[in-house]
Design a protein around this motif. Structure first.
Motif, PDB file in Angstrom:
ATOM      1  N   ARG A 142       0.845  -1.183   0.204  1.00  0.00           N
ATOM      2  CA  ARG A 142      -0.150  -0.017  -0.020  1.00  0.00           C
ATOM      3  C   ARG A 142       0.774   1.226  -0.019  1.00  0.00           C
ATOM      4  O   ARG A 142       0.522   2.189  -0.623  1.00  0.00           O
ATOM      5  N   LYS A 143       1.870   1.278   0.725  1.00  0.00           N
ATOM      6  CA  LYS A 143       2.830   2.492   1.009  1.00  0.00           C
ATOM      7  C   LYS A 143       3.474   2.828  -0.550  1.00  0.00           C
ATOM      8  O   LYS A 143       3.601   3.922  -0.807  1.00  0.00           O
ATOM      9  N   ILE A 144       4.109   1.669  -0.962  1.00  0.00           N
ATOM     10  CA  ILE A 144       4.549   1.879  -2.256  1.00  0.00           C
ATOM     11  C   ILE A 144       3.646   2.278  -3.265  1.00  0.00           C
ATOM     12  O   ILE A 144       3.977   3.387  -4.348  1.00  0.00           O
ATOM     13  N   ALA A 145       2.631   1.671  -3.407  1.00  0.00           N
ATOM     14  CA  ALA A 145       1.570   2.057  -4.491  1.00  0.00           C
ATOM     15  C   ALA A 145       0.989   3.507  -4.325  1.00  0.00           C
ATOM     16  O   ALA A 145       1.020   4.171  -4.873  1.00  0.00           O
ATOM     17  N   ARG A 146       0.905   3.857  -2.930  1.00  0.00           N
ATOM     18  CA  ARG A 146       0.508   5.294  -2.720  1.00  0.00           C
ATOM     19  C   ARG A 146       1.596   6.290  -3.300  1.00  0.00           C
ATOM     20  O   ARG A 146       1.028   7.289  -3.735  1.00  0.00           O
ATOM     21  N   HIS A 147       2.478   6.140  -3.010  1.00  0.00           N
ATOM     22  CA  HIS A 147       3.571   6.827  -3.222  1.00  0.00           C
ATOM     23  C   HIS A 147       3.652   7.327  -4.792  1.00  0.00           C
ATOM     24  O   HIS A 147       3.682   8.322  -5.352  1.00  0.00           O
ATOM     25  N   HIS A 148       3.678   6.287  -5.720  1.00  0.00           N
ATOM     26  CA  HIS A 148       3.787   6.324  -7.193  1.00  0.00           C
ATOM     27  C   HIS A 148       2.258   6.791  -7.430  1.00  0.00           C
ATOM     28  O   HIS A 148       2.114   7.414  -8.526  1.00  0.00           O
ATOM     29  N   LEU A 149       1.246   6.613  -7.013  1.00  0.00           N
ATOM     30  CA  LEU A 149      -0.187   7.171  -7.251  1.00  0.00           C
ATOM     31  C   LEU A 149      -0.048   8.683  -7.022  1.00  0.00           C
ATOM     32  O   LEU A 149      -0.735   9.510  -7.739  1.00  0.00           O
ATOM     33  N   GLU A 150       0.195   8.929  -5.586  1.00  0.00           N
ATOM     34  CA  GLU A 150       0.245  10.399  -5.520  1.00  0.00           C
ATOM     35  C   GLU A 150       1.067  11.264  -6.582  1.00  0.00           C
ATOM     36  O   GLU A 150       0.809  12.337  -6.644  1.00  0.00           O
TER      37      GLU A 150
END
Length: 122
Positions: A14-22
């Motif tokens: 979730r943290k990795i995906a959040r970083h890239h999506l933001e």
């Protein structure tokens, strides 16, 4: 601003995906199981969902059934994240309503490929 819901029981994913999506300009919400994800979706529309299949409490297939009911025709773009390429699992995911597949582990270029075009849509 487009909204994306990340559904995975791994806080690291979730943290990795959040970083890239933001970085792509998404407003991001997170859920660690299908029940939380459905509640989050019902509380506010999401344009896209990044979905793990093996989830505690409520699995992805049950979540997708609830999503079809809750979305009332305005269904978000759903990307399934398997950890291995299993043809039967991927077919089951497509049959259940996912729109695309992105293998784990993923990186920023994978996220841009799957979600960049959605974010530009008006």
């Amino acid at each position: 601003m487009k909204r994306c819901l990340i559904v995975d029981d791994s806080s690291v994913v979730r943290k990795i995906a959040r970083h890239h999506l933001e970085r792509l300009g998404y407003e991001v919400s997170e859920a660690e199981n299908g029940k939380e994800a459905l509640e989050s979706y019902k509380s506010g529309y999401h344009d896209a969902i990044l979905l793990d299949w093996q989830l505690p409490v409520m699995g992805a297939q049950e979540f997708l059934t609830g999503l079809r009911i809750a979305s009332r025709g305005r269904r978000p773009f759903v990307v399934y994240m398997p950890t291995e390429y299993d043809f039967q699992d991927i077919n089951r995911a497509y049959s259940s309503g996912v729109d695309d597949v992105m293998m784990k582990p993923f990186d920023g270029s994978d996220i841009r490929e799957k979600f960049g075009a959605i974010n530009k849509m008006s």
